[in-house]
Design a protein around this motif. Structure first.
Motif, PDB file in Angstrom:
ATOM      1  N   VAL A 395       0.836  -1.209   0.000  1.00 23.99           N
ATOM      2  CA  VAL A 395       0.000   0.000   0.000  1.00 23.99           C
ATOM      3  C   VAL A 395       0.867   1.254   0.000  1.00 23.99           C
ATOM      4  O   VAL A 395       0.597   2.224  -0.717  1.00 23.99           O
ATOM      5  N   ALA A 396       1.933   1.253   0.806  1.00 20.16           N
ATOM      6  CA  ALA A 396       2.824   2.412   0.852  1.00 20.16           C
ATOM      7  C   ALA A 396       3.534   2.627  -0.480  1.00 20.16           C
ATOM      8  O   ALA A 396       3.745   3.773  -0.898  1.00 20.16           O
ATOM      9  N   VAL A 398       2.358   1.871  -3.468  1.00 15.89           N
ATOM     10  CA  VAL A 398       1.365   2.456  -4.382  1.00 15.89           C
ATOM     11  C   VAL A 398       1.178   3.933  -4.088  1.00 15.89           C
ATOM     12  O   VAL A 398       1.107   4.772  -5.001  1.00 15.89           O
ATOM     13  N   ALA A 399       1.123   4.291  -2.805  1.00 14.86           N
ATOM     14  CA  ALA A 399       0.894   5.686  -2.433  1.00 14.86           C
ATOM     15  C   ALA A 399       2.103   6.565  -2.761  1.00 14.86           C
ATOM     16  O   ALA A 399       1.948   7.683  -3.275  1.00 14.86           O
ATOM     17  N   MET A 400       3.318   6.082  -2.484  1.00 12.93           N
ATOM     18  CA  MET A 400       4.503   6.912  -2.650  1.00 12.93           C
ATOM     19  C   MET A 400       4.980   6.999  -4.092  1.00 12.93           C
ATOM     20  O   MET A 400       5.525   8.024  -4.508  1.00 12.93           O
ATOM     21  N   GLY A 403       1.304   8.034  -6.198  1.00 16.92           N
ATOM     22  CA  GLY A 403       0.743   9.316  -5.801  1.00 16.92           C
ATOM     23  C   GLY A 403       1.339  10.504  -6.538  1.00 16.92           C
ATOM     24  O   GLY A 403       0.605  11.330  -7.103  1.00 16.92           O
ATOM     25  N   ALA A 434       2.851  14.259   4.031  1.00 16.54           N
ATOM     26  CA  ALA A 434       2.372  12.899   4.304  1.00 16.54           C
ATOM     27  C   ALA A 434       3.201  12.235   5.398  1.00 16.54           C
ATOM     28  O   ALA A 434       2.662  11.511   6.250  1.00 16.54           O
ATOM     29  N   LEU A 446       1.137   2.240   8.338  1.00 18.97           N
ATOM     30  CA  LEU A 446      -0.259   2.087   7.933  1.00 18.97           C
ATOM     31  C   LEU A 446      -0.889   0.856   8.559  1.00 18.97           C
ATOM     32  O   LEU A 446      -2.028   0.883   9.012  1.00 18.97           O
TER      33      LEU A 446
END
Length: 472
Positions: A395-396, A398-400, A403, A434, A446
C-alpha cells in the motif's frame, strides 16, 4: 446516596478532560505563522521569463494565504480530535495489563489483512486488461502499464528490504547498492558473455546475496545509528566504484545496448520468429511491455511468498527475536551472527533480482540510477507501510510511487490555485506533509497490527509499547 469521594473524582476527571480551546487556537495560529514564514521564501514569489529575457518576480500572496489557512484548519481539527480522545481515555481508563487474552474471532484489522492479499493479487492480475479497456487500446495504455511496472518494482524492493528492517530490525540505508549489483550483473553478463536473461536472473541474485554477506560481516556488532551509517557508506562506496572504474562499469556514461528479455527464447520482434508471429497476433511493441509487467509481478509474488514462508520457520522467528531484544535472543541460544547474515543475504538477493529486471527493462544502466534517494524511498515505503507488514509495504509503495504521478493529472487544482499552478512542483512538499501526518496519526505505519507468526495455546494481545512492530 452518592459517595462524595467518587463525585469529586468524577468532577476532577471531567475538568481535566475539558479541552483548552484558547490554547488549541493559539497552537493552530502558531502553526499557521510558521507556515507563513516557510512560504515567504519558497511560495510567495514565482520567477517568470519576460519578453526581454529577464526574470520577473510574480507575487502569489493569495496562494500563501490559502496554504496558511489550510494548515490552521487542519491543526485545529487535529488538536480537537486528540483532545476528545484524551477526554474519553480520562473517563474510561485502559486496563493496566500489558497482555490480555483475546477471543479466537479475528478483529476488523485482521479481517482486512486476510482479504488484502487476494484483493491485491486480483487487481494486479487484471490491471493491464482494465487499463486497455479504460483507455481504448494497447498504445494508449502504455503510460499506465509503465506506471504499474514501476510500482511493482518498488513493491518488490520494499518486500526485500522488509526482511532486513521489518523482520530482523537492522536499519539498512544502503539497500540500493544490492539493487545496483543486480543491475550491473545482468548488464555485464549479457553484453560481455552473451548470457540470456533467464540465466543472468538467478546469477544476479546470487551476486547480490554474496555482497549482502560481505556487508553483514563488518557490521555484526553494530546496532542502531552506527549500523545505519555503515550501510549508508556501503551504498555510496558501490556508487563511487561504479563511477570511477570505467573499464569495468563504463563509468558515469553507464552501460547501454543491454539485450532485452525474451519469452523463453522467443523475441518480441516483428520477424517470422517473433512472439506475434508465433502466436498469430498482430505485432505491437506493447506485447513486450505487458510481458515485463507480468514478469515483475511474478518476481514480486515470489518475494512475498518466500518471505511469508520464512517468517513461519525457525529462521523467521529468530529474526523477530533479534528485532525485539538481541541480548534476550542470545540468551536463548540463537546464533545472532548467522541470523544477521541470513537477513542481509536474503534481502540483498531479492534486491539483486529487482536490479536485474530494472536493467532488462531500461536497456541502460548508470550510477545515477542508484543514488541515496532510492534507498531513502525504499526505506520510507517499509516504515510508512508498517515494519513487518507485507500488505502495508504494498500500500505504501502504491501511495509513494503512484501518488506523485497522479498529481500530474490533477488539472482541476488549477481552478483553485490559478492557471500557473503546476501540481508536480509540490510533490516533495506533499511527500513531507504525508510523512508528518503519518508520524502523528500512525507512527507505527499504515498497518501496525498483524497475527503472530506462532501461537502458544491462545492468542494474546501485546501492548504496542513493548514491541517495535506494534500491538498484535
Amino acid at each position: 446516596m452518592a459517595n462524595p469521594a467518587h463525585t469529586l473524582a468524577a468532577s476532577t476527571a471531567a475538568d481535566r478532560a475539558a479541552p483548552d480551546v484558547a490554547g488549541i487556537v493559539k497552537d493552530a495560529a502558531l502553526f499557521a505563522l510558521v507556515t507563513f514564514g516557510l512560504c515567504v521564501p519558497i511560495v510567495a514569489f514565482r520567477t517568470d521569463l519576460s519578453q526581454t529575457s529577464a526574470l520577473d518576480l510574480v507575487p502569489r500572496w493569495g496562494l500563501v494565504a490559502i496554504l496558511c489557512g489550510i494548515v490552521f484548519i487542519v491543526r485545529l481539527a487535529q488538536r480537537l480530535i486528540l483532545a476528545g480522545r484524551d477526554a474519553r481515555r480520562a473517563l474510561t481508563p485502559a486496563p493496566d495489563q500489558a497482555t490480555e487474552a483475546v477471543g479466537a474471532t479475528p478483529n476488523a484489522a485482521q479481517k482486512v489483512s486476510a482479504y488484502a492479499l487476494p484483493a491485491f493479487l486480483g487487481v494486479t492480475l487484471t490491471f493491464p486488461l482494465l487499463v486497455v479497456l479504460g483507455t481504448g487500446g494497447l498504445g494508449e495504455s502504455r503510460y499506465w502499464i509503465d506506471l504499474g511496472i514501476l510500482i511493482l518494482t518498488y513493491v518488490m524492493l520494499g518486500w526485500g528490504l522488509n526482511i532486513v528492517v521489518g523482520l530482523a530490525g537492522l536499519l539498512d540505508l544502503g539497500y540500493v547498492a544490492f539493487y545496483a549489483v543486480g543491475a550491473y550483473s545482468y548488464a555485464l553478463l549479457s553484453t560481455v558473455f552473451g548470457l540470456s536473461f533467464w540465466i543472468c536472473l538467478p546469477l544476479a541474485g546470487l551476486f547480490a546475496g554474496l555482497w549482502g554477506m560481505v556487508l553483514g560481516f563488518p557490521v555484526l556488532r553494530l546496532r542502531g545509528d552506527y549500523l545505519a551509517i555503515v550501510t549508508l557508506a556501503f551504498g555510496e562506496i558501490i556508487r563511487l566504484v561504479l563511477i570511477n572504474w570505467t573499464d569495468f562499469s563504463g563509468g558515469a556514461a553507464g552501460l547501454s545496448s543491454i539485450p532485452r528479455a525474451t519469452f523463453f527464447g522467443i523475441p518480441f520482434t516483428a520477424d517470422e520468429d517473433g512472439f506475434a508471429a508465433k502466436f498469430g497476433l498482430d505485432f505491437s511493441p506493447m506485447h513486450r511491455v505487458i510481458f515485463l509487467y507480468y514478469l515483475i509481478l511474478a518476481l514480486a509474488l515470489i518475494t512475498n511468498g518466500v518471505t511469508l514462508r520464512l517468517r513461519r520457520l525457525p529462521i523467521g522467528r529468530a529474526w523477530e527475536a533479534l528485532r525485539e531484544d538481541e541480548i534476550a535472543c542470545r540468551s536463548l541460544g540463537i546464533n545472532t551472527t548467522n541470523t544477521k547474515l541470513t537477513a542481509f543475504a536474503l534481502g540483498a538477493m531479492f534486491g539483486g533480482f529487482a536490479g536485474s529486471f530494472f536493467a532488462v527493462r531500461q536497456g541502460f544502466v548508470s550510477p545515477e540510477s542508484f543514488n541515496f534517494l532510492e534507498s531513502a524511498i525504499i526505506l520510507a515505503i517499509v516504515v510508512l507501510g508498517g515494519m513487518g507488514s507485507q500488505i502495508g509495504v504494498a500500500v505504501a509503495a502504491v501511495a509513494m510511487v503512484g501518488g506523485p504521478e497522479l498529481l500530474r493529472n490533477l488539472g482541476f487544482l488549477k481552478a483553485v490555485f490559478g492557471d500557473h499552478f503546476d501540481p508536480s512542483e509540490y510533490r516533495l512538499l506533499l511527500f513531507g506533509l504525508a510523512m508528518v501526518i503519518m508520524m502523528i496519526w500512525r507512527p507505527r505505519g499504515l498497518i501496525s497490527e498483524r497475527s503472530p507468526s506462532i501461537v502458544l495455546k491462545e492468542r494474546k494481545r501485546i501492548s504496542g509499547s513493548l514491541v517495535k512492530e506494534g500491538h498484535g
